[in-house]
Design a protein around this motif. Sequence first.
Motif, PDB file in Angstrom:
ATOM      1  N   GLU A 122      23.531   8.020 -17.480  1.00 31.94           N
ATOM      2  CA  GLU A 122      22.961   8.534 -16.241  1.00 31.94           C
ATOM      3  C   GLU A 122      22.941  10.056 -16.266  1.00 31.94           C
ATOM      4  O   GLU A 122      23.918  10.683 -16.654  1.00 31.94           O
ATOM      5  CB  GLU A 122      23.791   8.060 -15.040  1.00 31.94           C
ATOM      6  N   ARG A 123      21.814  10.607 -15.846  1.00 33.34           N
ATOM      7  CA  ARG A 123      21.676  12.057 -15.743  1.00 33.34           C
ATOM      8  C   ARG A 123      21.142  12.404 -14.345  1.00 33.34           C
ATOM      9  O   ARG A 123      20.382  11.627 -13.755  1.00 33.34           O
ATOM     10  CB  ARG A 123      20.711  12.604 -16.803  1.00 33.34           C
ATOM     11  N   PRO A 124      21.536  13.587 -13.800  1.00 28.42           N
ATOM     12  CA  PRO A 124      21.018  13.997 -12.494  1.00 28.42           C
ATOM     13  C   PRO A 124      19.497  14.005 -12.470  1.00 28.42           C
ATOM     14  O   PRO A 124      18.857  14.397 -13.449  1.00 28.42           O
ATOM     15  CB  PRO A 124      21.588  15.404 -12.329  1.00 28.42           C
ATOM     16  N   ASN A 125      18.940  13.580 -11.364  1.00 25.87           N
ATOM     17  CA  ASN A 125      17.488  13.490 -11.268  1.00 25.87           C
ATOM     18  C   ASN A 125      17.017  13.858  -9.864  1.00 25.87           C
ATOM     19  O   ASN A 125      17.256  13.137  -8.906  1.00 25.87           O
ATOM     20  CB  ASN A 125      17.030  12.057 -11.597  1.00 25.87           C
ATOM     21  N   ASP A 126      16.354  15.021  -9.766  1.00 26.07           N
ATOM     22  CA  ASP A 126      15.730  15.439  -8.508  1.00 26.07           C
ATOM     23  C   ASP A 126      14.219  15.540  -8.647  1.00 26.07           C
ATOM     24  O   ASP A 126      13.536  16.037  -7.756  1.00 26.07           O
ATOM     25  CB  ASP A 126      16.298  16.792  -8.057  1.00 26.07           C
ATOM     26  N   GLY A 127      13.713  15.086  -9.786  1.00 21.99           N
ATOM     27  CA  GLY A 127      12.275  15.111  -9.999  1.00 21.99           C
ATOM     28  C   GLY A 127      11.923  14.940 -11.473  1.00 21.99           C
ATOM     29  O   GLY A 127      12.764  15.151 -12.348  1.00 21.99           O
TER      30      GLY A 127
END
Length: 365
Positions: A232-237
């Motif tokens: 899992e990796r941060p995702n804001d777009g």
Amino acid sequence: MIAQKRGVTVRYKNNNNTDGSENKNVGFVVGFFIVAIASVAVCIFCGKLIDDHGSSEKKEVKTTQKSVVTTVSETLSETTVVTTEPEPENLKYVYDNSGKELPALNVILDKTSNKTYKVNLRELANPDDVITAFRFIFYAEDGVSNLGEVKGAYGLNIEPSSPLATDDSWYQSEDFSVYSEGAYCEVRCEVPTELAKDIDIEKGKLMVGYWWSDQQTVRLERIICEKYSYMERPNDGTKSLKVNIPLNFNNEETKKYTLPLREIIPDGYIPEFVAVTLENENGDPLGKFSGSIGLATKDSIYDGFYREDNMVVYGENSTCDLTWTVPDVVKKLLNYDGNMEVSFWWGDCEDIKITKVYVQYSKQK
């Protein structure tokens, strides 16, 4: 009845009534005082009971008020803790299956002495990676003689508790045997699935051994580690760009592709994951691709550019993705006025093209 005797008048009836009245009056007064005293006593007793009862009620009210205040205080405390908790990050799974290559080793191995070579696993993989295979590229030392049957093995440091250990914290593979009619030989050794989770990538080493061939010595030219990670990796777009960019590793003008960083991520955001789609235009399998992906930085430690070099993918079809999970150290040093760069160092196909660039990004903290 009134009687007169010798000039004396005697009133018998009146005298008797007066005595009775007086007795009655005295009794009434005494009774009154008794009732009054009793009433006073009752009043005092009742008043005491009322006071005691009132005091009891007051104590209960005070206890209740204290309990309410405590409860409110605790509730406020809990509310404060909740409001100060950080908001959860938006996360998205990424699949990174690009391998790593150690090229130009040029290590000479001898089948009677100096039979083995070791390298730190950390140079080939990250701790979160799952290693699936190793490739060992051998050449005859003189570059022209036939190697014939090449025999050898590989070994790895593994966790002490692993049931697959062949020695203390060590796994030794079975011998491999590959026949070559020329001066070049590539050996691919699959890593058992049950072994992968026990490999000590952080502190361990990889050993390759050369036992036999038609030549006394061989040259270990390179080692390739096939691996993947799923995390899992941060995702804001995300952003996906369709392009049609030709690459040729023999042409200095077309062996690299640059793309302004501002075209793939907004200001204030950082790239988390990059995937570049490669394609063999003639429809044949892409085969091996060796290259790199890099980003401009504002830190002189990388000379203004960080490059993830010696990346390797193998395309069994005409297309495949070159993937990259961006290291944390790079995300902190981005130069938004710079570029992202994709380089093509070597491949089974001389001419290929980039058809898509995909980036997953997050808010900068």
